[in-house]
Design a protein around this motif. Structure first.
Motif, mmCIF file in Angstrom:
data_model
loop_
_atom_site.group_PDB
_atom_site.id
_atom_site.type_symbol
_atom_site.label_atom_id
_atom_site.label_comp_id
_atom_site.label_asym_id
_atom_site.label_seq_id
_atom_site.Cartn_x
_atom_site.Cartn_y
_atom_site.Cartn_z
ATOM 1 N N ASN A 86 38.789 38.399 21.488
ATOM 2 C CA ASN A 86 38.997 37.172 22.248
ATOM 3 C C ASN A 86 40.264 36.410 21.875
ATOM 4 O O ASN A 86 40.454 35.284 22.300
ATOM 5 C CB ASN A 86 37.786 36.242 22.084
ATOM 6 N N THR A 87 41.125 37.005 21.047
ATOM 7 C CA THR A 87 42.390 36.342 20.742
ATOM 8 C C THR A 87 43.505 37.057 21.489
ATOM 9 O O THR A 87 43.476 38.267 21.669
ATOM 10 C CB THR A 87 42.689 36.330 19.230
ATOM 11 N N PHE A 88 44.462 36.292 21.933
ATOM 12 C CA PHE A 88 45.536 36.837 22.746
ATOM 13 C C PHE A 88 46.873 36.313 22.216
ATOM 14 O O PHE A 88 47.469 35.411 22.808
ATOM 15 C CB PHE A 88 45.336 36.438 24.212
ATOM 16 N N PRO A 89 47.354 36.857 21.069
ATOM 17 C CA PRO A 89 48.580 36.315 20.458
ATOM 18 C C PRO A 89 49.795 36.362 21.380
ATOM 19 O O PRO A 89 50.595 35.440 21.391
ATOM 20 C CB PRO A 89 48.787 37.168 19.215
ATOM 21 N N TYR A 90 49.929 37.439 22.154
ATOM 22 C CA TYR A 90 51.068 37.527 23.082
ATOM 23 C C TYR A 90 50.974 36.423 24.128
ATOM 24 O O TYR A 90 51.956 35.724 24.394
ATOM 25 C CB TYR A 90 51.108 38.908 23.750
ATOM 26 N N LEU A 91 49.799 36.263 24.727
ATOM 27 C CA LEU A 91 49.643 35.233 25.752
ATOM 28 C C LEU A 91 49.818 33.837 25.167
ATOM 29 O O LEU A 91 50.371 32.950 25.815
ATOM 30 C CB LEU A 91 48.280 35.366 26.443
ATOM 31 N N SER A 92 49.380 33.648 23.940
ATOM 32 C CA SER A 92 49.574 32.357 23.284
ATOM 33 C C SER A 92 51.062 32.049 23.138
ATOM 34 O O SER A 92 51.522 30.958 23.509
ATOM 35 C CB SER A 92 48.891 32.359 21.917
ATOM 36 N N ASP A 93 51.828 33.016 22.645
ATOM 37 C CA ASP A 93 53.274 32.805 22.520
ATOM 38 C C ASP A 93 53.920 32.625 23.893
ATOM 39 O O ASP A 93 54.839 31.819 24.059
ATOM 40 C CB ASP A 93 53.928 33.977 21.786
ATOM 41 N N LEU A 94 53.446 33.367 24.873
ATOM 42 C CA LEU A 94 53.984 33.258 26.226
ATOM 43 C C LEU A 94 53.758 31.856 26.788
ATOM 44 O O LEU A 94 54.684 31.235 27.333
ATOM 45 C CB LEU A 94 53.342 34.312 27.140
ATOM 46 N N TYR A 95 52.540 31.323 26.644
ATOM 47 C CA TYR A 95 52.261 29.989 27.187
ATOM 48 C C TYR A 95 52.934 28.879 26.382
ATOM 49 O O TYR A 95 53.295 27.838 26.940
ATOM 50 C CB TYR A 95 50.755 29.769 27.365
ATOM 51 N N MET A 169 49.839 20.040 32.860
ATOM 52 C CA MET A 169 49.618 20.753 31.590
ATOM 53 C C MET A 169 48.572 20.049 30.719
ATOM 54 O O MET A 169 48.811 19.739 29.557
ATOM 55 C CB MET A 169 50.959 20.921 30.853
ATOM 56 N N GLN A 170 47.408 19.817 31.294
ATOM 57 C CA GLN A 170 46.311 19.150 30.580
ATOM 58 C C GLN A 170 45.782 19.996 29.421
ATOM 59 O O GLN A 170 45.399 19.470 28.389
ATOM 60 C CB GLN A 170 45.147 18.864 31.545
ATOM 61 N N GLU A 171 45.753 21.311 29.621
ATOM 62 C CA GLU A 171 45.269 22.222 28.589
ATOM 63 C C GLU A 171 46.419 22.568 27.643
ATOM 64 O O GLU A 171 47.584 22.540 28.023
ATOM 65 C CB GLU A 171 44.722 23.516 29.213
ATOM 66 N N THR A 172 46.082 22.933 26.420
ATOM 67 C CA THR A 172 47.109 23.361 25.471
ATOM 68 C C THR A 172 47.558 24.781 25.848
ATOM 69 O O THR A 172 46.837 25.514 26.548
ATOM 70 C CB THR A 172 46.566 23.388 24.031
ATOM 71 N N PRO A 173 48.726 25.193 25.355
ATOM 72 C CA PRO A 173 49.144 26.577 25.593
ATOM 73 C C PRO A 173 48.126 27.595 25.078
ATOM 74 O O PRO A 173 47.896 28.627 25.722
ATOM 75 C CB PRO A 173 50.474 26.679 24.829
ATOM 76 N N ASP A 174 47.491 27.312 23.936
ATOM 77 C CA ASP A 174 46.487 28.242 23.406
ATOM 78 C C ASP A 174 45.261 28.316 24.314
ATOM 79 O O ASP A 174 44.681 29.394 24.495
ATOM 80 C CB ASP A 174 46.091 27.845 21.986
ATOM 81 N N ALA A 180 43.854 32.825 30.478
ATOM 82 C CA ALA A 180 44.553 33.953 31.099
ATOM 83 C C ALA A 180 44.000 35.280 30.586
ATOM 84 O O ALA A 180 43.775 36.212 31.362
ATOM 85 C CB ALA A 180 46.057 33.861 30.833
ATOM 86 N N GLY A 181 43.768 35.363 29.283
ATOM 87 C CA GLY A 181 43.220 36.590 28.703
ATOM 88 C C GLY A 181 41.851 36.919 29.261
ATOM 89 O O GLY A 181 41.558 38.081 29.565
ATOM 90 N N LYS A 182 41.002 35.899 29.404
ATOM 91 C CA LYS A 182 39.669 36.139 29.961
ATOM 92 C C LYS A 182 39.739 36.549 31.427
ATOM 93 O O LYS A 182 38.992 37.417 31.874
ATOM 94 C CB LYS A 182 38.805 34.884 29.807
ATOM 95 N N ILE A 183 40.640 35.926 32.181
ATOM 96 C CA ILE A 183 40.788 36.309 33.593
ATOM 97 C C ILE A 183 41.241 37.764 33.693
ATOM 98 O O ILE A 183 40.731 38.533 34.510
ATOM 99 C CB ILE A 183 41.766 35.362 34.321
ATOM 100 N N ILE A 184 42.184 38.147 32.838
ATOM 101 C CA ILE A 184 42.690 39.524 32.861
ATOM 102 C C ILE A 184 41.592 40.515 32.480
ATOM 103 O O ILE A 184 41.420 41.544 33.129
ATOM 104 C CB ILE A 184 43.902 39.681 31.919
ATOM 105 N N THR A 185 40.825 40.200 31.443
ATOM 106 C CA THR A 185 39.845 41.167 30.938
ATOM 107 C C THR A 185 38.491 41.083 31.634
ATOM 108 O O THR A 185 37.766 42.069 31.686
ATOM 109 C CB THR A 185 39.633 40.998 29.419
ATOM 110 N N GLN A 186 38.139 39.897 32.164
ATOM 111 C CA GLN A 186 36.810 39.731 32.756
ATOM 112 C C GLN A 186 36.830 39.481 34.256
ATOM 113 O O GLN A 186 35.782 39.501 34.902
ATOM 114 C CB GLN A 186 36.080 38.559 32.085
#
Length: 197
Positions: A86-95, A169-174, A180-186
């Protein structure tokens, strides 16, 4: 020979010009922007502008190149093997990168942006990370299907990022990286209550 670090005043001037250009480009086409009005909004004189750039197109081109280079560095920093649940380091850096460049993303990749530049950014996302990442987990997949999947994921993330910027941008990048990771995987399952927890 070592290059001198960029003077703080130069960085400030370039930042002011970037903000001024993005403000003007959100209102009109770049071809309709003059150095005079750009300098006025940036609160610098025209001579200072010409110390750094040939014209408005040169400023835009340098900003586009800087953003593309920065994005490529984010993509290449991550190994396709690093995905862990459930961690997405690439997506975190991307956002985080998107948040730091929100003004340029909104203008350059938004509805009035240049399609050729958007295509360049999408190619970087695909070629510098996503294709290898997907291929790593689906070694026997048809390359054409991987291409289609990458196109789908990239356009979805681009739309998600622009929506995030447009809504303040109400949500944090993380938090966005996790979403985004959950949408991609689920996929659509992310809308169910159980998946959200």
């Amino acid at each position: 020979m070592n290059e001198k670090p960029v003077d703080r005043r130069v960085r400030k001037t370039k930042r002011q010009l970037r903000l001024a250009l993005m403000q003007l480009m959100s209102e009109k086409n770049v071809k309709d922007i003059s150095v005079r009005e750009l300098a006025a909004i940036a609160d610098i004189n025209r001579g200072t502008f010409y110390i750094h750039y040939k014209d408005v197109y040169d400023l835009l081109s340098q900003l586009e190149d800087e953003m593309a280079t920065g994005l490529s560095a984010v993509c290449q920093k991550h190994n396709p093997d690093e995905y862990s649940g459930n961690t997405f380091p690439y997506l975190s850096d991307l956002y985080h990168f998107i948040a730091e460049n929100a003004d340029m993303c909104r203008v350059l990749l938004g509805a009035n942006g240049d399609k050729a530049y958007t295509d360049r950014i999408c190619r970087i996302l695909r070629d510098d990370h996503l294709y290898d990442f997907v291929s790593n987990f689906h070694k026997d997949a048809d390359p054409t299907l991987i291409d289609y999947f990458c196109a789908f994921i990239i356009s979805g993330n681009l739309s998600l990022a622009l929506r995030w910027i447009a809504t303040g941008m109400q949500e944090t990048p993380d938090e966005m990286a996790i979403l985004a990771g959950k949408i991609i995987t689920q996929g659509v399952q992310v809308l169910s209550k159980e998946a959200a927890e």
